[in-house]
Design an enzyme around this catalytic site. Structure first.
Site, mmCIF file in Angstrom:
data_model
loop_
_atom_site.group_PDB
_atom_site.id
_atom_site.type_symbol
_atom_site.label_atom_id
_atom_site.label_comp_id
_atom_site.label_asym_id
_atom_site.label_seq_id
_atom_site.Cartn_x
_atom_site.Cartn_y
_atom_site.Cartn_z
ATOM 1 N N HIS A 39 -1.838 -1.127 -0.511
ATOM 2 C CA HIS A 39 -1.633 -0.739 0.880
ATOM 3 C C HIS A 39 -1.930 0.735 1.134
ATOM 4 C CE1 HIS A 39 2.439 0.658 -0.412
ATOM 5 N NE2 HIS A 39 2.331 1.476 0.639
ATOM 6 N N ASP A 100 0.215 -6.249 -3.927
ATOM 7 C CA ASP A 100 0.016 -4.854 -3.522
ATOM 8 C C ASP A 100 -0.364 -4.006 -4.737
ATOM 9 O OD1 ASP A 100 -0.090 -2.580 -2.023
ATOM 10 O OD2 ASP A 100 2.107 -2.344 -1.842
ATOM 11 N N SER A 201 3.941 5.786 -2.419
ATOM 12 C CA SER A 201 3.270 4.502 -2.653
ATOM 13 C C SER A 201 2.109 4.658 -3.619
ATOM 14 C CB SER A 201 2.747 3.943 -1.327
ATOM 15 O OG SER A 201 3.808 3.585 -0.504
#
Lengths: 251, 440
Positions: A39, A100, A201
């Site tokens: 992502h 992801d 992330s």
């Protein structure tokens, strides 16, 4: 990183700072692969997802080898040759972070040294890294007290049993149809304000394998409900080791 | 004087014959026959006044400036000199008759008539080849070798190997262009072992195919006119190879054997106008021409199957000891052979052997190599070891290990003979400064 500490040089030599759709993290595999979250490349529900991977690869900025963002920029970008996103990842589904995970292939191998070293992948036969309470460390350049960090921070987080994660998630999600798949696990605390946050992330949660005395990446910072408000959710790398190795082997 | 026509035969009569000849008469006849003939004269009838020594009347015959006699009388008369049936033969081509009568023919006051004579002559072939027929005793034989008579003439011929000269008398050896093309044979001076003729200009050429070397072996006896102080002033035997003289001989000491190293040899034999030496004889043979024995230029050169002798069309092959390259100048050779040529030289010069150099070992990314042996060069049998930049990389080798040796083929190979160098792979999960938290 919420509630973390500043990392010293060489503590997390695999840590990469990515700048694709904003700040993100990654971990060095070998000498020319960056493991990150899908992502960070195709953010959920973002308008820029129409860009091709080739275009994104051209525009991606990857930094390695320092704990200071400013210094990382000085060291320079490592250009990306190709981007591989796991086929299960669906950027259009804002509540499902299954798959992801992504790999960035650098154009040029990096020279390893004290501040640049790869992280290990877990042995597919070893599941003890995900047992409840198994402590790990996650590092990142993400948000800390509402400000993006200018330096690498880290925090120690325990893995949490799946039932606890699910129970907590059920209590928190309300109407949100968020998916907690088998390819995820959660880590963190319910009461202690220590967690990963936006900008982390793609960074990896690592544990020390005492048998081999090596640090092993077990999770990729993926999602959470708020920051430091409970558990954080991580892509379970063990589920994707075969895919990772296949991509790397074939390329 | 009565001229006699030049005919092959004829008759001569005394004046008035068959009537008595007149007194005080002198008649002369000159008989001529063609060259190659002599004159033969006989009297069919002869009746002249007899007298002592034919003092009064007579016929005088001369030929070849010689007096053949003075004749008179009658057949059976006591005085005079009657020719009877005698045949008068000249040695040359002419004969001269002179008739002479005095003022009277009386015997005790009685006049007697004498009828004279009737003679016939004919041309008779001269056998010029008969030594007794020579016009003069001091004259040389008409032919040096052989004489052949025929009617009206003669011709000469010569023994085998001689040629009749332009004087049609002399014979001379024709030896100016003798050619020998057989692989072996004999040649000798003319008439050997009899003395050789004078004024020789002999040229004996031996021409064999390329690649053969002619060997001359002189036989005994060997005799060529010589001088004690001056080298071969009279007669010379010269040996030439491709126009270059390799020897000039005379005397009685045989040159023995001469290896000419050539397929073309000329032997010249020149003699002067005198001498009595027996000459020479050569037995020539041939063998394939030899090339020099090949010699290695260094201790690493190997001449395969070295022969004790190399002849025309033989060849040799050169290799090097293991770990050495065959070099011709700066050029590396994969193979070398050299063939013995017709002129006794090798068609390629000897190469040399140079130690194999593997060049610089391949660089190892994120690693390095080091020389194991002190010489630290890249020559054959040098040994290197690869290592990686630890602790960030670890080495991955084939089963042949991390040690490489310079091979005879000029490549760096591991202990299994593989050329693939090790790889330096990243070491994962091993921070040099791992996170250590003291506070508990």
């Amino acid at each position: 990183i919420i509630g973390g500490k500043s990392a010293s040089s060489g503590n997390f030599p695999w840590q990469a700072l990515t700048d694709i759709h904003g700040r993100g993290g990654g971990a060095l595999l070998g000498d020319r692969w960056i493991l990150t979250a899908a992502h960070t490349i195709y953010p959920k529900g973002a308008v820029g997802n129409s860009l091709s991977l080739e275009k994104l690869a051209e525009e991606a900025n990857i930094f390695l080898g320092h704990t200071k963002v400013e210094e990382l920029h000085k060291i320079g970008n490592h250009p990306v040759r190709r981007i591989f996103i796991h086929p299960d990842y669906n950027p259009d589904d804002g509540y499902n972070f299954n798959g992801d995970i992504a790999l960035l292939e650098l154009k040029h191998p990096v020279t390893l040294g004290p501040t640049v070293l790869p992280i290990c992948l877990p042995d597919t036969t070893n599941t003890t890294f995900y047992m409840d309470g198994r402590m790990g460390y996650v590092s990142g350049f993400g948000v800390e007290k509402n400000f993006v960090s200018n330096e690498l921070k880290y925090v120690g987080l325990p893995a949490v049993a799946r039932e606890k994660c699910q129970s907590w998630l059920d209590s928190k999600k309300g109407d949100m149809p968020i998916v907690f798949s088998e390819n995820m696990f959660c880590a963190g605390f319910l009461t202690v304000r220590q967690d990963t946050c936006q900008g982390d992330s793609g960074s990896v949660l690592t544990v020390l394998d005492k048998e081999s005395d090596r640090w092993v990446a077990t999770g990729i910072v993926s999602w959470g409900i708020g920051c430091a408000e409970g558990y954080g959710f991580y892509t379970k790398i063990l589920s994707y080791v075969d895919w990772i190795k296949k991509i790397m082997r074939e390329n | 004087s009565s001229p006699v026509p030049r005919k092959l035969f004829g008759v001569i009569r005394s004046p008035g014959y068959p009537k008595p000849y007149p007194n005080n008469n002198i008649s002369i006849w000159d008989i001529h026959v063609p060259k190659g003939y002599v004159v033969k004269l006989t009297f069919q009838y002869f009746d002249l006044e007899p007298s002592e020594s034919c003092f009064y009347d007579y016929v005088k015959i001369t030929a070849d400036k010689k007096n053949l006699g003075r004749y008179c009388g009658q057949l059976g008369s006591a005085t005079g000199n009657h020719p009877g049936r005698k045949k008068f033969v000249s040695k040359g081509t002419s004969m001269h008759l002179a008739f002479h009568s005095d003022f009277s023919n009386e015997d005790n006051g009685t006049v007697i008539s004498y009828r004279g004579f009737l003679a016939s002559y004919q041309a008779v072939d001269l056998n010029e080849c008969d030594p007794n027929s020579a016009a003069g005793e001091d004259e040389r034989p008409r032919c040096q070798h052989f004489c052949h008579n025929y009617v009206g003439g003669y011709f000469c011929s010569c023994r085998t190997g001689y040629q009749l000269q332009s004087d049609h008398h002399s014979c001379k050896v024709e030896c100016s262009s003798e050619l020998f093309t057989e692989a072996s044979g004999y040649l000798s001076s003319p008439d050997y072992p009899q003395p050789y003729p004078e004024d020789l200009r002999c040229n004996y050429s031996i021409r064999l195919q390329r690649g053969l070397s002619i060997i001359l072996r002189f036989l005994e006896p060997f005799e060529i006119d010589e001088h004690q102080q001056v080298h071969c002033p009279y007669d010379q035997l010269k040996i030439q190879v491709h126009g270059r003289q390799i020897g000039e001989f005379c005397g009685v000491k045989s040159p023995g054997s001469i290896e000419t190293n050539s397929n073309e040899v000329d032997i010249l034999f020149l003699t002067d106008e005198s001498g009595f030496s027996r000459g020479w004889k050569i037995h020539y043979t041939s063998q394939k021409i030899r090339c020099p024995q090949p010699v290695p230029r260094d201790q690493f050169t190997i001449i395969r199957d070295l022969q004790p002798l190399y002849q025309f069309q033989d060849y040799f092959i050169v290799t090097c000891k293991t770990g050495y390259n065959l070099m011709q100048g700066n050029q590396k050779l994969l193979y070398f052979s050299s063939v013995c040529q017709a002129d006794g030289t090798w068609h390629q010069s000897m190469p040399h052997c140079e130690i194999v150099n593997c060049g610089n070992p391949a660089d190892l990314t994120n690693g390095a190599f080091s020389y194991v042996n002190q010489s630290a060069n890249n020559n054959y049998q040098s040994v290197i070891t690869y290592r990686c930049n630890e602790p960030y990389y670890h080495i991955v080798t084939g089963t042949g290990g991390d040690t490489f040796t310079c091979s005879p083929e000029g490549t760096w190979v591991d202990q299994n003979g593989q050329m693939r160098i090790p790889a330096c792979l990243p070491v994962c999960g091993k921070p040099v400064t791992p996170l250590t938290e003291v506070q508990r």
